[in-house]
Design an enzyme around this catalytic site. Structure first.
Site, PDB file in Angstrom:
ATOM      1  N   HIS A   1       8.504 -32.447 -24.915  1.00 22.69           N
ATOM      2  CA  HIS A   1       8.138 -33.268 -23.753  1.00 22.69           C
ATOM      3  C   HIS A   1       6.745 -32.921 -23.222  1.00 22.69           C
ATOM      4  O   HIS A   1       6.417 -33.254 -22.086  1.00 22.69           O
ATOM      5  CB  HIS A   1       9.185 -33.093 -22.648  1.00 22.69           C
ATOM      6  CG  HIS A   1      10.550 -33.540 -23.068  1.00 22.69           C
ATOM      7  ND1 HIS A   1      10.855 -34.857 -23.326  1.00 22.69           N
ATOM      8  CD2 HIS A   1      11.670 -32.827 -23.342  1.00 22.69           C
ATOM      9  CE1 HIS A   1      12.117 -34.941 -23.705  1.00 22.69           C
ATOM     10  NE2 HIS A   1      12.632 -33.720 -23.740  1.00 22.69           N
TER      11      HIS A   1
ATOM     12  N   LYS B   1       3.256  -2.757  -7.451  1.00 24.60           N
ATOM     13  CA  LYS B   1       4.662  -2.651  -7.839  1.00 24.60           C
ATOM     14  C   LYS B   1       5.598  -3.275  -6.802  1.00 24.60           C
ATOM     15  O   LYS B   1       6.525  -3.987  -7.151  1.00 24.60           O
ATOM     16  CB  LYS B   1       5.002  -1.171  -8.035  1.00 24.60           C
ATOM     17  CG  LYS B   1       6.415  -0.916  -8.506  1.00 24.60           C
ATOM     18  CD  LYS B   1       6.575  -1.285  -9.953  1.00 24.60           C
ATOM     19  CE  LYS B   1       7.978  -1.036 -10.465  1.00 24.60           C
ATOM     20  NZ  LYS B   1       8.229  -1.844 -11.675  1.00 24.60           N
TER      21      LYS B   1
ATOM     22  N   ARG C   1       1.778   1.080  -6.011  1.00 21.98           N
ATOM     23  CA  ARG C   1       1.871   0.155  -4.882  1.00 21.98           C
ATOM     24  C   ARG C   1       0.531  -0.518  -4.566  1.00 21.98           C
ATOM     25  O   ARG C   1       0.470  -1.438  -3.742  1.00 21.98           O
ATOM     26  CB  ARG C   1       2.339   0.903  -3.636  1.00 21.98           C
ATOM     27  CG  ARG C   1       3.661   1.581  -3.803  1.00 21.98           C
ATOM     28  CD  ARG C   1       3.965   2.443  -2.618  1.00 21.98           C
ATOM     29  NE  ARG C   1       4.220   1.658  -1.444  1.00 21.98           N
ATOM     30  CZ  ARG C   1       5.417   1.206  -1.096  1.00 21.98           C
ATOM     31  NH1 ARG C   1       6.468   1.499  -1.822  1.00 21.98           N
ATOM     32  NH2 ARG C   1       5.580   0.487  -0.017  1.00 21.98           N
TER      33      ARG C   1
ATOM     34  N   TRP D   1      -3.781  -1.851  -1.485  1.00 25.10           N
ATOM     35  CA  TRP D   1      -3.800  -3.149  -2.177  1.00 25.10           C
ATOM     36  C   TRP D   1      -4.362  -4.116  -1.153  1.00 25.10           C
ATOM     37  O   TRP D   1      -3.715  -4.432  -0.151  1.00 25.10           O
ATOM     38  CB  TRP D   1      -2.391  -3.548  -2.597  1.00 25.10           C
ATOM     39  CG  TRP D   1      -2.338  -4.769  -3.451  1.00 25.10           C
ATOM     40  CD1 TRP D   1      -2.568  -4.839  -4.795  1.00 25.10           C
ATOM     41  CD2 TRP D   1      -2.011  -6.098  -3.029  1.00 25.10           C
ATOM     42  NE1 TRP D   1      -2.410  -6.138  -5.227  1.00 25.10           N
ATOM     43  CE2 TRP D   1      -2.073  -6.930  -4.165  1.00 25.10           C
ATOM     44  CE3 TRP D   1      -1.684  -6.672  -1.807  1.00 25.10           C
ATOM     45  CZ2 TRP D   1      -1.808  -8.288  -4.120  1.00 25.10           C
ATOM     46  CZ3 TRP D   1      -1.428  -8.035  -1.756  1.00 25.10           C
ATOM     47  CH2 TRP D   1      -1.487  -8.834  -2.905  1.00 25.10           C
TER      48      TRP D   1
ATOM     49  N   ASN E   1       0.562   0.038   6.097  1.00 27.82           N
ATOM     50  CA  ASN E   1       1.023  -0.842   5.025  1.00 27.82           C
ATOM     51  C   ASN E   1       1.604  -2.090   5.673  1.00 27.82           C
ATOM     52  O   ASN E   1       2.480  -1.983   6.522  1.00 27.82           O
ATOM     53  CB  ASN E   1       2.111  -0.112   4.214  1.00 27.82           C
ATOM     54  CG  ASN E   1       2.754  -1.006   3.186  1.00 27.82           C
ATOM     55  OD1 ASN E   1       2.117  -1.923   2.670  1.00 27.82           O
ATOM     56  ND2 ASN E   1       4.014  -0.755   2.881  1.00 27.82           N
ATOM     57  N   GLY E   2       1.088  -3.257   5.292  1.00 30.83           N
ATOM     58  CA  GLY E   2       1.592  -4.495   5.892  1.00 30.83           C
ATOM     59  C   GLY E   2       0.438  -5.390   6.288  1.00 30.83           C
ATOM     60  O   GLY E   2      -0.719  -5.098   5.975  1.00 30.83           O
TER      61      GLY E   2
ATOM     62  N   LYS F   1       5.586 -10.563 -19.078  1.00 29.78           N
ATOM     63  CA  LYS F   1       5.138  -9.220 -19.476  1.00 29.78           C
ATOM     64  C   LYS F   1       3.755  -9.305 -20.109  1.00 29.78           C
ATOM     65  O   LYS F   1       2.879  -8.510 -19.812  1.00 29.78           O
ATOM     66  CB  LYS F   1       6.103  -8.565 -20.482  1.00 29.78           C
ATOM     67  CG  LYS F   1       7.425  -8.134 -19.947  1.00 29.78           C
ATOM     68  CD  LYS F   1       7.396  -6.923 -19.048  1.00 29.78           C
ATOM     69  CE  LYS F   1       7.230  -7.314 -17.608  1.00 29.78           C
ATOM     70  NZ  LYS F   1       8.410  -7.517 -16.819  1.00 29.78           N
TER      71      LYS F   1
ATOM     72  N   GLU G   1      10.525 -14.070 -19.295  1.00 30.74           N
ATOM     73  CA  GLU G   1      10.249 -12.644 -19.072  1.00 30.74           C
ATOM     74  C   GLU G   1       9.223 -12.120 -20.088  1.00 30.74           C
ATOM     75  O   GLU G   1       8.311 -11.370 -19.741  1.00 30.74           O
ATOM     76  CB  GLU G   1      11.571 -11.856 -19.147  1.00 30.74           C
ATOM     77  CG  GLU G   1      11.458 -10.348 -19.103  1.00 30.74           C
ATOM     78  CD  GLU G   1      10.818  -9.796 -17.836  1.00 30.74           C
ATOM     79  OE1 GLU G   1      10.527 -10.546 -16.908  1.00 30.74           O
ATOM     80  OE2 GLU G   1      10.583  -8.574 -17.815  1.00 30.74           O
TER      81      GLU G   1
ATOM     82  N   GLU H   1       0.994 -10.229 -17.440  1.00 35.19           N
ATOM     83  CA  GLU H   1       0.774  -9.177 -16.436  1.00 35.19           C
ATOM     84  C   GLU H   1      -0.139  -8.070 -16.939  1.00 35.19           C
ATOM     85  O   GLU H   1      -0.997  -7.601 -16.212  1.00 35.19           O
ATOM     86  CB  GLU H   1       2.107  -8.494 -16.089  1.00 35.19           C
ATOM     87  CG  GLU H   1       2.903  -9.128 -15.009  1.00 35.19           C
ATOM     88  CD  GLU H   1       4.093  -8.260 -14.629  1.00 35.19           C
ATOM     89  OE1 GLU H   1       4.180  -7.873 -13.472  1.00 35.19           O
ATOM     90  OE2 GLU H   1       4.940  -7.979 -15.502  1.00 35.19           O
TER      91      GLU H   1
ATOM     92  N   CYS I   1       0.855  -1.178   0.000  1.00 34.13           N
ATOM     93  CA  CYS I   1       0.000   0.000   0.000  1.00 34.13           C
ATOM     94  C   CYS I   1       0.893   1.230   0.000  1.00 34.13           C
ATOM     95  O   CYS I   1       2.090   1.134   0.267  1.00 34.13           O
ATOM     96  CB  CYS I   1      -0.873   0.017   1.242  1.00 34.13           C
ATOM     97  SG  CYS I   1      -1.886  -1.456   1.400  1.00 34.13           S
TER      98      CYS I   1
HETATM   99  C1  AGP Z   1       7.684  -7.563 -13.013  1.00 26.93           C
HETATM  100  O1  AGP Z   1       7.092  -7.094 -14.162  1.00 26.93           O
HETATM  101  C2  AGP Z   1       6.824  -7.782 -11.886  1.00 26.93           C
HETATM  102  N1  AGP Z   1       5.874  -6.800 -11.638  1.00 26.93           N
HETATM  103  C3  AGP Z   1       7.369  -8.527 -10.694  1.00 26.93           C
HETATM  104  O2  AGP Z   1       7.623  -9.825 -11.129  1.00 26.93           O
HETATM  105  C4  AGP Z   1       8.627  -7.974  -9.986  1.00 26.93           C
HETATM  106  O3  AGP Z   1       9.733  -8.078 -10.817  1.00 26.93           O
HETATM  107  C5  AGP Z   1       8.841  -8.740  -8.684  1.00 26.93           C
HETATM  108  O4  AGP Z   1       7.730  -8.550  -7.857  1.00 26.93           O
HETATM  109  C6  AGP Z   1      10.103  -8.345  -7.962  1.00 26.93           C
HETATM  110  O5  AGP Z   1      10.090  -7.015  -7.558  1.00 26.93           O
HETATM  111  P1  AGP Z   1      11.402  -6.289  -7.057  1.00 26.93           P
HETATM  112  O6  AGP Z   1      12.355  -6.246  -8.211  1.00 26.93           O
HETATM  113  O7  AGP Z   1      10.951  -4.937  -6.630  1.00 26.93           O
HETATM  114  O8  AGP Z   1      11.954  -7.100  -5.927  1.00 26.93           O
END
Ligand code: AGP
Length: 613
Positions: A509, A608, A27, A74, A100-101, A490, A486, A493, A2
């Site tokens: 396989h 994020k 966040r 969040w 936050n937490g 992307k 990756e 997400e 958050c």
């Molecule tokens: C990447 O697009 C993601 N949103 C996510 O996988 C991110 O890389 C992961 O949560 C790690 O975050 P950080 O690099 O802030 O530790």
């Protein structure tokens, strides 16, 4: 997960808090709220949805006052509705909290409070904090003591701010464990508090960051820090080097698009100050590494989450190929539960954009508890992962706001490449000619990336043709295998399309059963040692009527004839190819999502910084 913003000073608090919340929406963005204190009265506004909805609400009915707190959420406990949005109040409406937490012992605390006659107005764990502070205040008549007593009752990791009418000339900010940062910004007769730098950097660059188990008593004139026993502790106020302008979208539609394009500069920035152009040597002073120490390293254990973990997988190949030091990679969410074997001579290296990811920080603690040296590669300045590591490499790429990580993927690849060269050199395993070649290749990367980015129009055209696909398979091998992971991450997400990244050799396989004319297969076939294998992968896919989108090197006629679509990249030395092959995949995911009209910078269910387990 958050975002928290607070202000105490001489200006109108509401616009400052709102502006800060907008900067923290990465966040969490499922509900938002703020509270303003004026004339010993607290007024609260809360909404389900984004900060824009909160802004609309307060535009109709503004709150005036020079002390305020705000929150963007969040959800962890309770659905994202107005009732569960922060701030939360104690029973008497005298104390409000943003948090936050996760209160891990929330059920137990709630039962205790209910038994004392407290009626809960929300389903959140945060409300227990507001009630506890209120109860302890009634007992002690001392707000700071009440907050300290409350913090001692909480299990889990937390960042929070308390505002009250009982001691109205102060805010109390606190941090417990690794629930993300709490930054204090120092102005002229005003103070700012936020979960992250971009929220307040427009107002001041003079900041300090709370350590775990510390709280700050913040007034207009400054702050005092103390620990949970009430003993004073010191905090160093430093100027943060980031430019606030870097957190604006500029001419781009989305932060993600801006950050993709920023990579020419961000890659140059991550190299900056690390290369001696005369001697062709790397210099990473943040690692505190000597030749003797480097020679004792027997293994590097990389641990990280999501995109950062994929960077680590590329790093494995780089470090093993260049420095010949064995590397193991494990996702950080598994690390502390795996009881990892960390023998003498092992260094644990974490990679993190935010430096706040709970699993990554827990992995650092696990390594520490086993007496292992810990290094970090981190972007967020002042973050926990940067501060607590024995040695650190700063990504130096500026704030990354888009939830989908882009520039914080490519920069650490170069940092790991530099680490590999640095280690090899210190260990005496690198001939001069080879070192010069490696450094010359490295210096060309920003221009390779620039040339790959120049083909955005072509990528967008391909995205137009595939924007309605149901899903996609991404295949890569060797150093480009993590790029398949990756690329798929992307796409899923931000476009919510199912995408799988696979090591190409594993297709036969099982996953090849998925291939038909409706399933695009995205094949990374750059000029690396696995090129021929990738060509036969394309042939196998075509033989099953699959549609192939290949990432291939300019002038590659063989792939030009075989594939249905080609996203072209410039020729690049294979060790550095992941930094370039990933560019069309970032652009492809971006344009598929944009063409579908999706909320790219704030995709559903994500945040994020993942500061909860
Ligand atoms: C990447 O697009 C993601 N949103 C996510 O996988 C991110 O890389 C992961 O949560 C790690 O975050 P950080 O690099 O802030 O530790």
């Amino acid at each position: 997960m958050c975002g928290i913003v607070a202000y105490i000073g001489w200006q109108d608090a509401m616009p400052i808090v709102l502006d800060g919340l907008k900067k923290l929406e990465y966040r969490g963005y499922d509900s938002a709220g703020l509270a303003i204190l004026e004339d010993k009265k607290i007024e609260i506004r809360r909404v389900a949805g984004k900060v824009a909805a909160l802004e609309n609400l307060v535009c109709e009915n503004p709150l005036v006052g020079s002390i305020g707190i705000g929150h963007t959420r969040w959800a962890t406990h309770g659905v994202p509705n107005e009732q569960n949005a922060h701030p939360h109040m104690g029973v008497s409406d005298r104390i409000v909290v943003v948090h936050n937490g996760i209160v891990e012992n929330f059920l137990e605390l709630r039962e205790e409070l209910v038994a004392k006659g407290v009626e809960f107005k929300s389903e959140t764990d945060t409300e227990t904090i507001a009630h506890l502070v209120e109860i302890y205040y009634r007992e002690t008549n001392d707000l700071v003591l009440a907050v300290r007593k409350t913090l001692k009752k909480l299990k889990g990791a937390h960042g929070l701010v308390v505002m009250s009418t009982v001691e109205p000339e102060k805010l109390i900010a606190a941090r417990l464990g690794n629930a993300g940062g709490v930054a204090l910004g120092v102005g002229e007769n005003e103070m700012f508090i936020a979960s992250d730098i971009p929220a307040i950097v427009n107002h001041t660059r003079m900041m300090t960051f709370l350590e775990s188990a510390h709280l700050a008593v913040v007034t207009r004139d400054g702050f005092m820090l103390q620990d949970l026993e009430g003993d004073s502790v010191n905090g160093v106020v430093e100027e943060v080097p980031w430019d606030a302008v870097a957190a604006e979208k500029g001419k781009y539609r989305h932060f993600m698009q801006k950050e993709i394009h920023e990579q020419v500069r961000s890659l140059a920035d991550t190299l900056s100050g690390r290369i001696d152009y005369e001697s062709h040597r790397i210099w990473l002073p943040g690692l505190n590494l000597s030749a003797a120490k480097a020679k004792k390293i027997k293994k590097i254990f990389i641990t990280a989450c999501g995109t950062a973990a994929y960077t680590g997988m590329v790093g494995k190949t780089l470090i093993e190929q260049i420095a010949r030091v064995p590397v193991e990679v494990m996702v950080a969410s598994e690390f502390r539960y795996a009881d990892p074997i960390l023998e003498e001579g092992t260094v644990v290296l974490v990679i993190s954009q935010s430096g706040e990811t709970a699993d990554t920080l827990a992995a650092m603690e696990e390594a520490r508890s086993k007496g292992t040296e810990v290094w970090s590669i981190v972007n967020a300045i002042g973050s926990q992962a940067m501060r607590v590591a024995d040695g650190s490499i700063s990504m130096q790429v500026g704030p990354e706001i888009g939830v989908a990580s882009t520039k914080a993927f490519t920069a650490p690849v170069l940092d790991l490449y530099m680490l590999a060269v640095y280690l090899a050199d210190l260990r005496g395993g690198l001939e001069e000619a080879r070192r010069i070649e490696l450094i010359e290749d490295l210096l060309s990367v920003p221009s390779f990336v620039e040339r790959a980015l120049a083909r955005e129009d072509q990528v967008r055209e391909v995205a137009e043709r595939y924007k309605d696909m149901q899903g996609a398979l991404y295949l890569g091998r060797g150093i480009n295998m993590p790029i398949a992971y990756e690329g798929a991450l992307k796409l899923k997400e931000i476009s919510y399309k199912h995408a799988e990244g696979y090591p190409a050799g594993e297709m036969k396989h099982g996953p090849i059963a998925l291939v038909d004319e409706h399933m695009p297969v995205i094949v990374i076939a750059s000029q690396d040692p696995w090129y021929d294998k990738m060509v036969s992968q394309i042939e196998q896919t075509k033989a099953r009527n699959g549609k192939v989108i290949a990432i291939a090197t300019d002038g590659d006629e063989r792939i030009g004839e075989l594939a249905d679509e080609v996203l072209w990249i410039p020729a690049v030395p294979w060790l550095l190819s992941p930094v370039v092959t990933v560019i069309p995949l970032q652009l492809f995911a971006y344009h598929v999502a944009a063409l579908n009209g999706l909320d790219i910078d704030q995709p559903r269910n994500l945040a994020k910084s993942v500061t909860v387990e």
